[in-house]
Design a protein around this motif. Structure first.
Motif, mmCIF file in Angstrom:
data_model
loop_
_atom_site.group_PDB
_atom_site.id
_atom_site.type_symbol
_atom_site.label_atom_id
_atom_site.label_comp_id
_atom_site.label_asym_id
_atom_site.label_seq_id
_atom_site.Cartn_x
_atom_site.Cartn_y
_atom_site.Cartn_z
ATOM 1 N N LYS A 19 0.819 -1.214 0.000
ATOM 2 C CA LYS A 19 0.000 0.000 0.000
ATOM 3 C C LYS A 19 0.859 1.273 0.000
ATOM 4 O O LYS A 19 0.575 2.223 -0.728
ATOM 5 C CB LYS A 19 -0.928 0.008 1.218
ATOM 6 C CG LYS A 19 -1.881 1.206 1.162
ATOM 7 C CD LYS A 19 -2.751 1.358 2.370
ATOM 8 C CE LYS A 19 -3.686 2.537 2.266
ATOM 9 N NZ LYS A 19 -3.177 3.752 1.639
ATOM 10 N N GLU A 20 1.900 1.274 0.792
ATOM 11 C CA GLU A 20 2.775 2.451 0.887
ATOM 12 C C GLU A 20 3.377 2.791 -0.479
ATOM 13 O O GLU A 20 3.457 3.945 -0.882
ATOM 14 C CB GLU A 20 3.891 2.162 1.891
ATOM 15 C CG GLU A 20 4.662 3.401 2.303
ATOM 16 C CD GLU A 20 5.886 3.066 3.161
ATOM 17 O OE1 GLU A 20 6.631 4.003 3.468
ATOM 18 O OE2 GLU A 20 6.098 1.878 3.500
ATOM 19 N N GLU A 21 3.783 1.740 -1.191
ATOM 20 C CA GLU A 21 4.378 1.938 -2.513
ATOM 21 C C GLU A 21 3.323 2.410 -3.512
ATOM 22 O O GLU A 21 3.583 3.265 -4.352
ATOM 23 C CB GLU A 21 5.037 0.638 -2.988
ATOM 24 C CG GLU A 21 6.238 0.261 -2.127
ATOM 25 C CD GLU A 21 6.540 -1.230 -2.140
ATOM 26 O OE1 GLU A 21 5.588 -2.026 -2.291
ATOM 27 O OE2 GLU A 21 7.709 -1.589 -2.004
ATOM 28 N N LEU A 22 2.126 1.843 -3.390
ATOM 29 C CA LEU A 22 1.020 2.279 -4.260
ATOM 30 C C LEU A 22 0.687 3.750 -4.036
ATOM 31 O O LEU A 22 0.463 4.491 -4.991
ATOM 32 C CB LEU A 22 -0.236 1.441 -3.994
ATOM 33 C CG LEU A 22 -0.301 0.071 -4.659
ATOM 34 C CD1 LEU A 22 -1.515 -0.690 -4.151
ATOM 35 C CD2 LEU A 22 -0.369 0.198 -6.174
ATOM 36 N N GLY A 68 10.645 8.315 -3.000
ATOM 37 C CA GLY A 68 10.256 6.910 -2.926
ATOM 38 C C GLY A 68 11.196 5.990 -3.664
ATOM 39 O O GLY A 68 10.909 4.802 -3.831
ATOM 40 N N ILE A 69 12.340 6.522 -4.081
ATOM 41 C CA ILE A 69 13.216 5.740 -4.956
ATOM 42 C C ILE A 69 13.708 4.446 -4.297
ATOM 43 O O ILE A 69 13.910 3.443 -4.963
ATOM 44 C CB ILE A 69 14.390 6.600 -5.496
ATOM 45 C CG1 ILE A 69 14.900 6.012 -6.800
ATOM 46 C CG2 ILE A 69 15.492 6.787 -4.477
ATOM 47 C CD1 ILE A 69 15.367 7.035 -7.803
ATOM 48 N N GLN A 129 0.898 9.443 -5.828
ATOM 49 C CA GLN A 129 1.398 10.813 -5.683
ATOM 50 C C GLN A 129 2.169 11.240 -6.939
ATOM 51 O O GLN A 129 1.928 12.314 -7.488
ATOM 52 C CB GLN A 129 2.310 10.849 -4.447
ATOM 53 C CG GLN A 129 2.592 12.222 -3.920
ATOM 54 C CD GLN A 129 1.383 12.811 -3.220
ATOM 55 O OE1 GLN A 129 0.255 12.714 -3.680
ATOM 56 N NE2 GLN A 129 1.619 13.467 -2.104
ATOM 57 N N ILE A 130 3.074 10.387 -7.404
ATOM 58 C CA ILE A 130 3.854 10.692 -8.617
ATOM 59 C C ILE A 130 2.896 10.879 -9.794
ATOM 60 O O ILE A 130 2.988 11.851 -10.542
ATOM 61 C CB ILE A 130 4.857 9.560 -8.948
ATOM 62 C CG1 ILE A 130 5.904 9.416 -7.841
ATOM 63 C CG2 ILE A 130 5.549 9.830 -10.292
ATOM 64 C CD1 ILE A 130 6.752 8.146 -7.958
ATOM 65 N N VAL A 170 8.859 14.694 -9.662
ATOM 66 C CA VAL A 170 10.241 14.217 -9.547
ATOM 67 C C VAL A 170 10.616 14.035 -8.078
ATOM 68 O O VAL A 170 11.224 13.027 -7.699
ATOM 69 C CB VAL A 170 11.219 15.173 -10.280
ATOM 70 C CG1 VAL A 170 12.666 14.812 -9.986
ATOM 71 C CG2 VAL A 170 10.952 15.140 -11.782
ATOM 72 N N ASN A 171 10.216 14.997 -7.228
ATOM 73 C CA ASN A 171 10.524 14.890 -5.797
ATOM 74 C C ASN A 171 9.864 13.665 -5.170
ATOM 75 O O ASN A 171 10.479 12.965 -4.373
ATOM 76 C CB ASN A 171 10.098 16.150 -5.038
ATOM 77 C CG ASN A 171 10.961 17.338 -5.408
ATOM 78 O OD1 ASN A 171 12.050 17.178 -5.960
ATOM 79 N ND2 ASN A 171 10.480 18.536 -5.134
ATOM 80 N N ALA A 172 8.598 13.421 -5.545
ATOM 81 C CA ALA A 172 7.892 12.240 -5.021
ATOM 82 C C ALA A 172 8.607 10.976 -5.485
ATOM 83 O O ALA A 172 8.744 10.011 -4.724
ATOM 84 C CB ALA A 172 6.437 12.243 -5.487
#
Length: 192
Positions: free
Chosen positions: A55-58, A168-169, A63-64, A162-164
């Motif tokens: 979920k966190e990754e989703l 999350g990279i 956001q991106i 880009v920041n998001a």
């Protein structure tokens, strides 16, 4: 598709004469519903689900996608205004009386006489708009430096995307897909 439908409805309700009453916030809302849900965020989410992300990754992808979609929509409108657009007539947004950042900013910064003229032009149907009407609107857009204004707002949302992505990279697996995603994000904003 429900979110996209909301965006289409908002887009229609803020067209013609009402386009001039839209604000940047309303425009961003329309862009977010229309583009992000449909073109950017939806497909990214499908890919993420297939890849089995948490979920966190989703949420991070959402956001991106949200920011990238808004920037993409602004860019699409700028292209229409600059006349560099594939598959549709030049100045189609002006002809259709759509709320774009360019027209919102133009109307806000126009003098009373120009506002009256814009209201008259934006009250007509696409078929009724003459070449002179389109030229008049383009002159006001130029006079109020509204394309530059739209580029500034686009840049703000590009940077947010880009920041998001950068934030999350660590969550994104390092592979050819994440590299491709970054390439797609940065290619969204080419005006030609």
């Amino acid at each position: 598709g429900n979110i996209t439908a909301i965006g289409q409805d908002m887009d229609i309700s803020y067209s013609k004469r009402r386009a001039l009453e839209a604000t940047e916030e309303i425009y961003i809302g329309i862009a977010e519903y229309k583009t992000s849900a449909y073109s950017v965020y939806g497909p990214m989410q499908i890919g993420a689900l297939i890849a089995g992300l948490e979920k966190e990754e989703l949420d991070m992808l959402k956001q991106i996608g949200r920011y990238a979609g808004i920037a993409f929509q602004i860019n699409d409108d700028i292209k229409d205004c600059g006349g560099k657009v594939l598959g549709k007539e030049k100045y189609e947004d002006i002809r259709q009386g759509k709320a774009t950042l360019m027209i919102i900013n133009s109307y806000k910064n126009a003098n009373q006489e120009e506002k009256n003229m814009l209201e008259a032009i934006y009250s007509t149907s696409p078929e009724e708009k003459s070449q002179n009407d389109i030229s008049y609107v383009r002159e006001i857009i130029e006079k109020t430096d509204s394309v530059e204004y739209a580029r500034t707002v686009r840049k703000k949302y590009e940077n947010k995307a880009v920041n998001a992505f950068m934030k999350g990279i660590d969550m994104i697996p390092k592979n050819r897909y994440s590299e491709a995603l970054m390439a797609v994000i940065s290619s969204l904003y080419k005006e030609d």
